[in-house]
Design an enzyme around this catalytic site. Structure first.
Site, PDB file in Angstrom:
ATOM      1  N   HIS A   6       0.832  -1.217   0.000  1.00  0.00           N
ATOM      2  CA  HIS A   6       0.000   0.000   0.000  1.00  0.00           C
ATOM      3  C   HIS A   6       0.866   1.267   0.000  1.00  0.00           C
ATOM      4  CE1 HIS A   6      -3.698  -2.307   0.698  1.00  0.00           C
ATOM      5  NE2 HIS A   6      -2.986  -3.020   1.556  1.00  0.00           N
TER       6      HIS A   6
ATOM      7  N   ASN B  94     -10.037  -3.765   1.470  1.00  0.00           N
ATOM      8  CA  ASN B  94      -9.667  -3.691   0.061  1.00  0.00           C
ATOM      9  C   ASN B  94     -10.907  -3.482  -0.782  1.00  0.00           C
ATOM     10  OD1 ASN B  94      -6.915  -4.201   0.561  1.00  0.00           O
ATOM     11  ND2 ASN B  94      -7.186  -6.411   0.395  1.00  0.00           N
TER      12      ASN B  94
ATOM     13  N   TYR C 179       0.084  -4.534  11.322  1.00  0.00           N
ATOM     14  CA  TYR C 179      -0.172  -3.158  10.915  1.00  0.00           C
ATOM     15  C   TYR C 179       0.417  -2.158  11.906  1.00  0.00           C
ATOM     16  CZ  TYR C 179      -3.121  -3.904   6.835  1.00  0.00           C
ATOM     17  OH  TYR C 179      -3.566  -4.217   5.579  1.00  0.00           O
TER      18      TYR C 179
END
Length: 495
Positions: free
Chosen positions: A58, A136, A346
């Site tokens: 990303h 997504n 993350y």
């Protein structure tokens, strides 16, 4: 002169006025330069450090701000039936949001017309702190267990020697990962290249839980439905755009908001009772699967509108940080194997990229009326101290002198019962092929043609044994699917 007089005075980061920003200090007009050039050293050393490490995935993205307005209902029922999350419970309640759209595999300066999943991450700045919904545009993923995440990304990234994205590497991994067939069927269809960010859908992909005030929980999947419609590109259309513009989707979103054409997405959820559902031919926690809409209908929850562009790309795009573990009361984790792994990964990534105090940055912090009270302190780039109460000497808990206290436990915690042997094992109901086959059969004729063309074009660059394995997998999904790919490659479907 009047125009110059209206401009602010240029200063250093120390606040010192800069009287000459054109030349460094030198011995004579030709030099050499002297070492005590403080303004030059500050300026160039900061320039050398302008870039933080780009995201592994990303990396290329674009950010916009807006608001989410709740319907107060989930489908035809009051939202409180399913969740005690405050942002959903009252009709007309507005919550500020920040969203980041992105590609997944390409680097920070790669094309936005590449065949690639698109990230769809929304930060809700609620009364109870932030909630990040990180998803997504496609509803499924390549793998179902987070331990394989580095492998699937490595296969999709450029070759570590040639630094080129190679189909042989991609399909080598996929041919040995049967669960990827559903995602590949979506990705190599027109849905693999959305026309732009405004006209694509979003999906939470992972399964979560909603919990109500009585401590009752249900499984939930989140979906964003574009009110601009869904539009995608063929490979040829994407190549035409890529030839002249690498950032067309960011430009499209920015210019639409500047024109006042504010894009909107309706948030819908699918709800399922929280059990193993033996009647299904798949595990509902498997993120390579879709919950069939005819059995688990989409229930509208609210509308998101994007109405404000960012003012600084680095501060609001490069440094914005999302995490699947950032939840508010009333929204909880499920036992989804991918979700647990993403929740660690993350936030760990953000601490590495942006630093241990990334949550102090305005783009990541909760809204101003939410008071942050922690005993966390220090670390690189710390520029504020969280609220600790009246006595700044106490930075621990519990304390009988001062400091912070735990929140009350008046709410009812959801406590699902879990038992079983601890093991490393795959889920039982894998069913790797049926939903991929169903997706193939439900496509329009031109979408199927595009899917076959894209797969054959890429598989033609692969070793024959990989081609044969992929044809076998596609044949398990649908006989016609496998046959058409085999014919395109000039090999036997039974090879």
């Amino acid at each position: 002169m009047s125009e110059q007089a209206d401009k602010p005075i240029l200063t250093t980061r120390q606040g010192h006025p800069v009287h000459n920003n054109q030349q460094q200090r030198t011995v004579g007009s030709r030099g050499p330069a002297t070492l005590e050039n403080y303004h030059f050293l500050e300026k160039i050393s900061h320039f050398d450090r302008e870039r933080i490490p780009e995201r592994v995935v990303h990396a290329r993205g674009f950010v916009a701000h807006g608001e989410f307005e709740a319907y107060g209902t989930i489908g035809d029922e009051p939202a409180s039936k399913y969740t005690r999350a405050k942002l959903f419970r009252t009709r007309g309640r507005k919550t500020p949001v920040t969203i980041r759209f992105s590609t997944v595999i390409g680097g920070r300066d790669s094309s936005e017309a590449a065949r690639d999943p698109r990230g769809f991450a929304v930060k809700f700045r609620t009364d109870d702190g932030n909630w990040d919904m990180v998803g997504n545009n496609l509803q499924v993923f390549f793998i179902r267990d987070a331990i394989k995440f580095p492998d699937v990304i490595h296969s999709l990234k450029p070759d570590p020697v040639t630094f080129r994205q190679e189909p042989n590497r991609i399909f080598d991994f996929m041919s040995n990962t049967p669960e990827s067939m559903h995602m590949l069927t979506w990705l190599f269809s027109p849905y693999g290249i959305p026309k732009n960010y405004r006209t694509m859908r979003g999906s939470g992909v992972n399964t979560y839980r909603l919990v109500n005030a009585d401590g009752e929980g249900v499984l939930v999947k989140f979906h964003w439905l574009s009110q601009q419609g869904e539009h995608n590109l063929t490979e040829a259309q994407a190549a035409e755009i890529q030839a002249r513009d690498l950032g067309h989707a960011s430009k499209d979103l920015y210019e639409a908001i500047e024109r006042g054409e504010f894009p909107r997405w309706e948030l819908n959820v699918q709800i399922m009772s929280d059990d193993e559902h033996p009647e299904l031919d798949f595990d509902p926690l498997d993120d390579t699967k879709i919950w069939p809409e005819e059995d688990f209908p989409y229930l509208p929850v609210g509308m998101m509108t994007l109405n404000r562009n960012i003012t600084d790309h680095h501060n609001e795009n490069e440094q914005i940080a999302f995490g699947t573990g950032v939840l508010v009361d009333g929204i909880d984790f499920s036992d989804d194997k991918m979700l647990v792994g993403r929740t660690f990964s993350y936030s760990d990534t953000q601490r590495y990229r942006v630093g241990p105090n990334y949550l102090q940055l305005p783009v990541n912090a909760p809204r101003p009326d939410v008071v942050v009270s922690t005993n966390q302190t220090g670390g690189a780039m710390s520029y504020a101290v969280d609220n600790r109460g009246a006595n700044l000497h106490i930075n621990f808990e519990p304390s009988s002198v001062a400091g912070l206290r735990e929140a009350d436990e008046s709410y009812r915690e959801y406590r699902p019962f879990v038992s079983g042997q601890i093991m490393k094992a795959p889920i039982e109901r894998q069913n790797n092929y049926s939903q991929a086959g169903r997706r193939y059969r439900e496509m329009a004729d031109w979408e199927r043609d595009d899917l076959i063309l894209n797969l054959v074009t890429n598989l033609a660059r692969c070793d024959k044994h990989i081609q044969e394995k992929m044809v076998w997998h596609f044949s398990q999904c649908d006989e016609d699917y496998g046959r058409r790919v085999a014919e395109g490659l000039g090999i036997s479907v039974n090879a």
